[in-house]
Design a protein around this motif. Structure first.
Motif, short mmCIF file in Angstrom:
data_model
loop_
_atom_site.label_atom_id
_atom_site.label_comp_id
_atom_site.label_asym_id
_atom_site.label_seq_id
_atom_site.Cartn_x
_atom_site.Cartn_y
_atom_site.Cartn_z
N TYR A 1 52.11 24.70 34.65
CA TYR A 1 51.55 24.56 33.59
C TYR A 1 52.13 25.32 32.39
CZ TYR A 1 47.86 21.61 34.89
OH TYR A 1 46.72 20.65 35.42
N ARG A 2 51.92 27.21 32.73
CA ARG A 2 52.89 28.16 31.79
C ARG A 2 53.81 28.20 31.40
NH1 ARG A 2 51.32 31.91 37.24
NH2 ARG A 2 48.71 33.09 36.08
N LEU B 1 50.07 26.14 38.45
CA LEU B 1 49.67 27.60 37.32
C LEU B 1 51.38 27.54 37.65
CD1 LEU B 1 48.06 29.85 40.10
CD2 LEU B 1 47.66 28.50 37.63
N LEU C 1 44.48 27.02 33.28
CA LEU C 1 44.57 27.61 33.77
C LEU C 1 44.25 28.91 34.62
CD1 LEU C 1 48.24 28.93 31.45
CD2 LEU C 1 48.28 28.56 33.90
#
Length: 67
Positions: A38-39, A35, A58
């Protein structure tokens, strides 16, 4: 996966490195780390990353982790 982490740490402004590391972490079921990466990939932005696919993943991961 260590080489992906190294590549990303050497070029932190490279969204594709962050994205590739996120995918590897996701496949390794290290979802919290995935996560985060990805962010980071979305935050960096640029070409070469599938923005819509990342946004979908996400959302999916956040829903799974909130259960």
């Amino acid at each position: 996966m260590p080489w992906l982490a190294r590549a990303q740490s050497l070029e932190p402004a490279q969204a594709t490195y962050a994205y590739n590391l996120a995918v590897a972490l996701d496949q390794a079921r290290r979802y919290d780390d995935a996560l985060r990466m990805y962010r980071q990939a979305l935050q960096i932005g640029g070409t070469g990353i599938p923005v819509k696919a990342i946004e979908y993943r996400l959302q999916d991961l956040q829903e799974q982790l909130s259960r």
